[in-house]
Write a protein that holds these residues in place. Sequence first.
Motif, short mmCIF file in Angstrom:
data_model
loop_
_atom_site.label_atom_id
_atom_site.label_comp_id
_atom_site.label_asym_id
_atom_site.label_seq_id
_atom_site.Cartn_x
_atom_site.Cartn_y
_atom_site.Cartn_z
N PHE A 6 0.86 -1.18 0.00
CA PHE A 6 0.00 0.00 0.00
C PHE A 6 0.90 1.23 0.00
N HIS A 7 0.48 2.23 -0.75
CA HIS A 7 1.29 3.42 -0.96
C HIS A 7 0.68 4.60 -0.22
N LEU A 8 1.55 5.32 0.47
CA LEU A 8 1.12 6.45 1.31
C LEU A 8 1.77 7.74 0.86
N ARG A 9 1.07 8.84 1.09
CA ARG A 9 1.65 10.17 0.95
C ARG A 9 1.58 10.84 2.31
N TRP A 10 2.75 11.23 2.81
CA TRP A 10 2.87 11.86 4.12
C TRP A 10 2.63 13.36 4.02
N PRO A 11 2.45 14.02 5.15
CA PRO A 11 2.17 15.47 5.13
C PRO A 11 3.24 16.31 4.43
N ASP A 12 4.47 15.84 4.37
CA ASP A 12 5.53 16.59 3.68
C ASP A 12 5.58 16.27 2.19
N ARG A 13 4.58 15.52 1.70
CA ARG A 13 4.42 15.12 0.30
C ARG A 13 5.33 13.96 -0.11
N SER A 14 6.12 13.43 0.81
CA SER A 14 6.92 12.25 0.50
C SER A 14 5.99 11.04 0.42
N GLU A 15 6.44 10.04 -0.32
CA GLU A 15 5.63 8.84 -0.50
C GLU A 15 6.39 7.61 -0.02
N THR A 16 5.63 6.65 0.48
CA THR A 16 6.20 5.42 1.01
C THR A 16 5.41 4.23 0.46
N ARG A 17 6.14 3.19 0.08
CA ARG A 17 5.53 1.92 -0.32
C ARG A 17 5.63 0.99 0.89
N CYS A 18 4.49 0.52 1.37
CA CYS A 18 4.43 -0.29 2.59
C CYS A 18 3.98 -1.71 2.25
N TYR A 19 4.31 -2.64 3.14
CA TYR A 19 4.01 -4.06 2.95
C TYR A 19 3.01 -4.57 3.97
N SER A 20 2.11 -5.43 3.50
CA SER A 20 1.22 -6.17 4.40
C SER A 20 1.20 -7.62 3.92
N PRO A 21 1.35 -8.58 4.83
CA PRO A 21 1.32 -9.99 4.43
C PRO A 21 -0.09 -10.52 4.18
N SER A 22 -1.07 -9.64 4.31
CA SER A 22 -2.46 -10.05 4.17
C SER A 22 -3.26 -8.91 3.53
N LEU A 23 -4.35 -9.27 2.88
CA LEU A 23 -5.22 -8.26 2.28
C LEU A 23 -6.08 -7.54 3.31
N VAL A 24 -5.95 -7.87 4.58
CA VAL A 24 -6.77 -7.25 5.62
C VAL A 24 -6.62 -5.73 5.65
N ILE A 25 -5.51 -5.22 5.16
CA ILE A 25 -5.30 -3.77 5.15
C ILE A 25 -6.43 -3.07 4.39
N LYS A 26 -7.03 -3.78 3.43
CA LYS A 26 -8.14 -3.21 2.66
C LYS A 26 -9.36 -2.93 3.54
N ASP A 27 -9.46 -3.61 4.65
CA ASP A 27 -10.58 -3.39 5.57
C ASP A 27 -10.36 -2.14 6.45
N TYR A 28 -9.16 -1.60 6.44
CA TYR A 28 -8.81 -0.50 7.34
C TYR A 28 -8.42 0.79 6.65
N LEU A 29 -7.96 0.69 5.41
CA LEU A 29 -7.54 1.87 4.66
C LEU A 29 -8.19 1.86 3.29
N VAL A 30 -8.53 3.05 2.79
CA VAL A 30 -9.20 3.18 1.49
C VAL A 30 -8.36 4.06 0.59
N PRO A 31 -7.96 3.56 -0.59
CA PRO A 31 -7.21 4.40 -1.52
C PRO A 31 -7.99 5.67 -1.86
N GLY A 32 -7.26 6.78 -1.93
CA GLY A 32 -7.88 8.07 -2.21
C GLY A 32 -8.36 8.79 -0.97
N SER A 33 -8.28 8.12 0.18
CA SER A 33 -8.72 8.72 1.44
C SER A 33 -7.53 9.26 2.22
N SER A 34 -7.80 10.30 2.99
CA SER A 34 -6.81 10.86 3.92
C SER A 34 -7.32 10.66 5.33
#
Length: 94
Positions: A6-34
């Motif tokens: 999952f890819h994030l944009r931080w308040p300083d506009r930097s971006e991070t590519r993060c890892y999850s071993p499960s699709l459960v992250i989809k239940d907690y975060l929504v692309p396009g949401s802040s």
Amino acid sequence: MPAMHFHLRWPDRSETRCYSPSLVIKDYLVPGSSYPLPEFLDRSREALHIASERVRAKFGYACSMAMDQLAQIEATAGRFDAQAEVEVLRFDEA
């Protein structure tokens, strides 16, 4: 067990590519949401702990990569004010 990034944009506009071993992250975060930083951290902690426990249930050991990812998220978040927001950019399923 399907892993994903999952890819994030931080308040300083930097971006991070993060890892999850499960699709459960989809239940907690929504692309396009802040999310306000405290809420984002709560959601990330819960999702990555669940993901790690799913690995434990399947393989008999927790996922150290999920916990390392959480530590990196928390370290990055520590650079910002609690009023800041984190944007979820997208998911990449492996």
